[in-house]
Design a protein around this motif. Structure first.
Motif, mmCIF file in Angstrom:
data_model
loop_
_atom_site.group_PDB
_atom_site.id
_atom_site.type_symbol
_atom_site.label_atom_id
_atom_site.label_comp_id
_atom_site.label_asym_id
_atom_site.label_seq_id
_atom_site.Cartn_x
_atom_site.Cartn_y
_atom_site.Cartn_z
ATOM 1 N N ILE A 81 27.701 31.065 71.295
ATOM 2 C CA ILE A 81 28.532 31.083 72.500
ATOM 3 C C ILE A 81 29.646 30.055 72.383
ATOM 4 N N LEU A 82 29.306 28.880 71.867
ATOM 5 C CA LEU A 82 30.324 27.839 71.667
ATOM 6 C C LEU A 82 31.392 28.321 70.690
ATOM 7 N N PHE A 83 30.961 29.102 69.690
ATOM 8 C CA PHE A 83 31.919 29.651 68.727
ATOM 9 C C PHE A 83 32.892 30.596 69.429
ATOM 10 N N ILE A 84 32.371 31.459 70.297
ATOM 11 C CA ILE A 84 33.216 32.398 71.035
ATOM 12 C C ILE A 84 34.202 31.651 71.917
ATOM 13 N N GLY A 124 27.779 36.688 64.029
ATOM 14 C CA GLY A 124 28.170 37.971 64.604
ATOM 15 C C GLY A 124 28.699 37.775 66.015
ATOM 16 N N LEU A 125 29.864 38.335 66.289
ATOM 17 C CA LEU A 125 30.449 38.163 67.613
ATOM 18 C C LEU A 125 29.722 38.973 68.670
ATOM 19 N N SER A 126 29.313 40.188 68.331
ATOM 20 C CA SER A 126 28.702 41.054 69.341
ATOM 21 C C SER A 126 27.328 40.569 69.776
ATOM 22 N N SER A 127 26.697 39.702 68.992
ATOM 23 C CA SER A 127 25.383 39.188 69.388
ATOM 24 C C SER A 127 25.463 38.358 70.661
ATOM 25 N N THR A 128 26.671 37.870 70.979
ATOM 26 C CA THR A 128 26.819 37.095 72.217
ATOM 27 C C THR A 128 26.689 37.987 73.447
ATOM 28 N N TYR A 129 26.950 39.312 73.299
ATOM 29 C CA TYR A 129 26.724 40.222 74.422
ATOM 30 C C TYR A 129 25.271 40.139 74.877
#
Length: 199
Positions: A78-81, A46-51
């Motif tokens: 985070i590395l994925f983002i 999930g992208l928003s979990s990095t928030y």
């Protein structure tokens, strides 16, 4: 851009393969491989979990217990983002031909009829300046939209990638319900709220 012919791949150079138009099904296949790998590793995508992770890194745990968790367990996300940002930059700067972009005429007509664009406007890119600009009004809209999107995604327990890609892959009913309301909210915003904001 011409499509990839399987019979010609062996004769193509790497840069030629990267420059041609790939079939959308290939992207779906690659996403499914990623999801299989994450499921086997016991991780949720999930992208928003990095928030939440970034807020925890910046000391959010002092304000709310929501940000108290093992940050190291989310470093892979985070590395994925970071990879998405770097990959997007490389693709747009070196492997993307804007001249090949063809915007659907019906989409342009809708944008004009809904008041998004002036009738004399010509859309020649994916980010037309009439819709995406950094003047004071545009910047305020972008910032407010970003805050609402980020808060809404975390309040819903995930964004479209978290629920649609990861949640549905795990056959989670809450993800299906969330996606239904994502679509309803998106249509209400597109047809009713955004035209008012841009007037």
């Amino acid at each position: 851009m011409k499509g990839i012919n399987i019979n010609e791949i062996n004769e193509m150079k790497v840069e030629e393969i990267l420059m041609v138009k790939w079939h959308w099904a290939f992207s779906g296949f690659m996403v499914s491989l990623v999801m299989i790998g994450l499921i086997l590793l016991g991780k949720n995508f999930g992208l928003s979990s990095t928030y939440r992770t970034f807020c925890a890194i910046m000391g959010g745990g002092k304000l709310s217990n929501f940000f108290l968790f093992d940050i190291r367990s989310q470093l892979w996300n985070i590395l994925f983002i970071v990879g998405v940002i770097i990959g997007g930059f490389i693709a747009s700067e070196f492997f993307f031909d804007m001249k090949s972009i063809v915007i659907d005429k019906q989409a342009i007509q809708f944008l004009k009829s809904a008041g998004f664009l002036d009738h004399t406007s010509k859309i020649e890119s994916l980010l037309p300046p009439e819709l995406f600009n950094l003047n004071s009004r545009g910047l305020i809209i972008i910032c407010i939209g970003g805050i609402l999107s980020g808060f809404g995604a975390r309040y819903a327990g995930g964004c479209t990638s978290g629920h649609f890609v990861s949640g549905l892959s795990n056959l989670q009913l809450p993800s299906l319900i969330t996606l239904v309301f994502f679509m309803i909210g998106g249509m209400i915003t597109t047809y009713f709220i955004v035209p008012i904001i841009l007037k």
